[in-house]
Design a protein around this motif. Structure first.
Motif, PDB file in Angstrom:
ATOM      1  N   LEU A  85     -44.999 -44.282   2.789  1.00  0.00           N
ATOM      2  CA  LEU A  85     -44.515 -45.634   2.513  1.00  0.00           C
ATOM      3  C   LEU A  85     -42.996 -45.689   2.542  1.00  0.00           C
ATOM      4  N   GLN A  86     -42.347 -44.671   1.979  1.00  0.00           N
ATOM      5  CA  GLN A  86     -40.886 -44.633   2.018  1.00  0.00           C
ATOM      6  C   GLN A  86     -40.377 -44.483   3.451  1.00  0.00           C
ATOM      7  N   ALA A  87     -41.054 -43.667   4.255  1.00  0.00           N
ATOM      8  CA  ALA A  87     -40.655 -43.518   5.662  1.00  0.00           C
ATOM      9  C   ALA A  87     -40.819 -44.836   6.419  1.00  0.00           C
ATOM     10  N   GLU A  88     -41.887 -45.577   6.113  1.00  0.00           N
ATOM     11  CA  GLU A  88     -42.100 -46.873   6.759  1.00  0.00           C
ATOM     12  C   GLU A  88     -41.004 -47.858   6.368  1.00  0.00           C
ATOM     13  N   ILE A  89     -40.596 -47.838   5.100  1.00  0.00           N
ATOM     14  CA  ILE A  89     -39.521 -48.726   4.651  1.00  0.00           C
ATOM     15  C   ILE A  89     -38.215 -48.371   5.348  1.00  0.00           C
ATOM     16  N   GLU A  90     -37.917 -47.086   5.460  1.00  0.00           N
ATOM     17  CA  GLU A  90     -36.700 -46.674   6.153  1.00  0.00           C
ATOM     18  C   GLU A  90     -36.728 -47.084   7.620  1.00  0.00           C
ATOM     19  N   GLY A  91     -37.913 -46.984   8.253  1.00  0.00           N
ATOM     20  CA  GLY A  91     -38.024 -47.426   9.637  1.00  0.00           C
ATOM     21  C   GLY A  91     -37.789 -48.922   9.782  1.00  0.00           C
ATOM     22  N   LEU A  92     -38.300 -49.705   8.831  1.00  0.00           N
ATOM     23  CA  LEU A  92     -38.078 -51.154   8.867  1.00  0.00           C
ATOM     24  C   LEU A  92     -36.598 -51.483   8.659  1.00  0.00           C
ATOM     25  N   ILE A  93     -35.913 -50.703   7.812  1.00  0.00           N
ATOM     26  CA  ILE A  93     -34.491 -50.951   7.589  1.00  0.00           C
ATOM     27  C   ILE A  93     -33.693 -50.655   8.852  1.00  0.00           C
ATOM     28  N   VAL A  94     -34.048 -49.577   9.550  1.00  0.00           N
ATOM     29  CA  VAL A  94     -33.375 -49.258  10.817  1.00  0.00           C
ATOM     30  C   VAL A  94     -33.641 -50.350  11.853  1.00  0.00           C
ATOM     31  N   GLN A  95     -34.899 -50.828  11.901  1.00  0.00           N
ATOM     32  CA  GLN A  95     -35.237 -51.909  12.829  1.00  0.00           C
ATOM     33  C   GLN A  95     -34.473 -53.183  12.477  1.00  0.00           C
ATOM     34  N   LYS A  96     -34.334 -53.437  11.178  1.00  0.00           N
ATOM     35  CA  LYS A  96     -33.578 -54.607  10.746  1.00  0.00           C
ATOM     36  C   LYS A  96     -32.107 -54.469  11.111  1.00  0.00           C
ATOM     37  N   ASP A  97     -31.589 -53.251  11.059  1.00  0.00           N
ATOM     38  CA  ASP A  97     -30.206 -53.002  11.433  1.00  0.00           C
ATOM     39  C   ASP A  97     -29.961 -53.398  12.886  1.00  0.00           C
TER      40      ASP A  97
END
Length: 541
Positions: free
Chosen positions: A487-499
């Protein structure tokens, strides 16, 4: 581009951190700067606040807590952790970031991610290299004085208990960097991807070696410059800088790993591979430098990718004709990329001079505004031609398309933000539910209904949290809880995508602004917004 830096300290003098934040220090020796009377010189501007210290001074509160819990008494113990959030220098003029707002963000970040710790939060308006970057210092006592909720970066039960110490693990730093990126997105500040490394990784030691070397080189070159002699070297390079240049030069001239190794060996550098990782040994060293310390461009995957591209390019090039012996030696001339859009920084809107004069502006302003309008008219026509417009209608069509693109990116960004908020809420509920597991297991161990009732009453707050989390899972149709790391890895991936989406949004917004300025200036130049009768009267004059 906000960055996050962490430093741990074994210094038992907690007042030293406070003195560093409040008084001037030498950027190389880190010793305090004294005036002619031997007194400390206060910093010109800063904001400082203490958290969880009560009415006491930060140093006194930390030492009192250490004595109460019997921690941080040995010399090798980490006494404090120092986190530095440095914002982009452009955030001040472009995004309205102030020292007071940065201080508020630092305090909020500290309360959310370091609860239960005595802390100092201090904001400085400028960096030591006078780059104009606002930065926030967060200094926390390594000892926790209150029990806190289980946060996403924690992986041990002791990480929540009072009397235990803060641990800055790799997972914790990734989490903090992701939160810094999310904070910058939320506040509309410049940001880069902090989670996927950098092409050239410069450590703190190498950074200061550059600074000291450049200062010594400038001092050495000063007499020659004064005599009118041009120095041979004006920019100082560390050994790692020279090694990076040698590796890039060998990469650009090689198509295979063997050839790459041979090219480097000609310069005295030996390439070593161990467990799928590369390291580079220079002639003046006995221990090789790992690719991780040089940057992502020098690891095994990046090197092999460049060599594969070089080999593909070499295979596509036609062989030289034998009748022309010099054909194969000619270097291909680099082709300049076609300019697809005009420079967008210099174009500004035209000024309505008559309107300004009616408000009381004088002749000096009229003269300046006339010159300003002439420059902006020329810049507008240049932009109009570079975009390739042949009529104002084409400009309006392009502006409408740019608005549509901006709305599309904005819609995707909002959807991603909603998804990210949902994942973070799920993470919060999963962590809360996991923390109540010992209490829920204890309820199962009760033998009678009376004992279970008494047990629930004794742990009422934990069961309220567990019931709320279970209700959330039922309402969202979650039958199996996700793994915390996944779940934490998925959140980090979403943050990178949002970036990435956020950068696209900025580019689209800038394009809309630029096209709108071109349109407004064209309209004013053609007087398309005035009534037709007024335009004819102007022409008759």
């Amino acid at each position: 581009m906000a960055t996050l830096k962490h430093i741990n300290s074994k210094n038992a003098d907690y007042g030293a951190a406070e003195r560093y934040l409040m008084f001037e220090h030498d950027e190389f020796t880190m010793k305090p700067v004294l005036d002619e009377n031997g007194r400390l010189i206060p910093r010109e501007d800063y904001r400082l606040s203490a958290l969880n210290c009560g009415e006491e001074d930060f140093a006194v509160a930390c030492m009192r807590s250490n004595l109460r819990y019997g921690k941080n008494q040995r010399r090798e113990d980490v006494k404090s952790h120092h986190y530095i959030i440095s914002f982009d220098p452009r955030d001040g003029p472009d995004n309205g970031l102030t020292v007071d707002r940065a201080q508020e963000l630092g305090e909020q970040f500290c309360r959310e991610h370091f609860p239960g710790h005595q802390a100092l939060v201090c904001t400085h308006p400028d960096g030591h290299n006078h780059s104009g970057n606002i930065h926030v210092h967060i200094v926390i006592n390594s000892l926790r004085i209150e029990e806190v909720p289980f946060l996403p970066y924690m992986d041990r039960p002791a990480d929540t208990k009072d009397g235990c110490k803060h641990r800055c693990t790799d997972a914790a730093m990734r989490y903090f960097k992701a939160e810094v990126m999310e904070m910058c997105h939320r506040e509309g500040l410049y940001q880069i991807d902090l989670l996927n490394g950098s092409k050239n990784r410069v450590t703190d030691r190498e950074y200061w070696a550059r600074k000291k070397g450049q200062l010594a080189l400038d001092k050495k070159n000063a007499p020659m410059i004064a005599d009118g002699i041009t120095p041979r070297q004006t920019k100082f390079e560390t050994d790692k800088d020279k090694l990076r240049q040698a590796i890039r030069a060998a990469l650009s001239a090689s198509t295979s790993f063997v050839g790459f190794s041979e090219k480097l060996l000609e310069t005295g550098v030996t390439v070593k591979e161990s467990r799928g990782r590369l390291s580079y040994l220079t002639p003046d060293r006995t221990k090789p430098i790992t690719a991780r310390k040089l940057g992502d461009d020098f690891d095994r995957a990046a090197v092999l990718a460049v060599l594969e591209q070089n080999a593909a390019r070499a295979a596509e090039q036609p062989a030289a004709i034998a009748e022309y012996p010099h054909a194969g030696k000619e270097r291909p001339q680099p082709t300049k990329a076609a300019k697809t859009a005009p420079e967008q920084d210099s174009l500004q809107r035209l000024i309505d001079i008559q309107k300004k004069l009616s408000k009381g502006k004088g002749r000096g302003y009229e003269k300046w505004a006339t010159m300003h309008n002439l420059k902006q008219m020329a810049a507008t026509l240049n932009a109009y031609q570079e975009y390739g417009f042949t009529s104002p209608e084409e400009l309006e069509t392009a502006l409408a398309a740019a608005h549509a693109g901006l709305r599309e990116v904005s819609g995707e960004l909002k959807k991603l933000e909603i998804r990210l908020a949902g994942k973070k809420e799920l993470q919060r509920q999963v962590l809360a539910f996991a923390k109540t597991k010992p209490v829920r297991d204890g309820l199962k161990a009760q033998k009678s209904e009376k004992a279970r009732t008494a047990y629930r009453q004794a742990h009422e707050s934990e069961f309220i949290i567990a019931d709320a989390a279970a209700r959330y899972f039922r309402e969202h149709g979650i039958s199996k809880l996700p793994a915390r790391k996944a779940l934490q890895a998925e959140i980090e991936g979403l943050i990178v995508q949002k970036d990435g989406l956020y950068h696209d949004y900025r580019e689209q917004k800038e394009r809309v602004r630029h096209l709108q300025t071109v349109k407004d200036n064209i309209d004013q130049m053609l007087r398309r917004n005035e009534p037709q009768r007024g335009r004819r009267q102007d022409l008759d004059r």
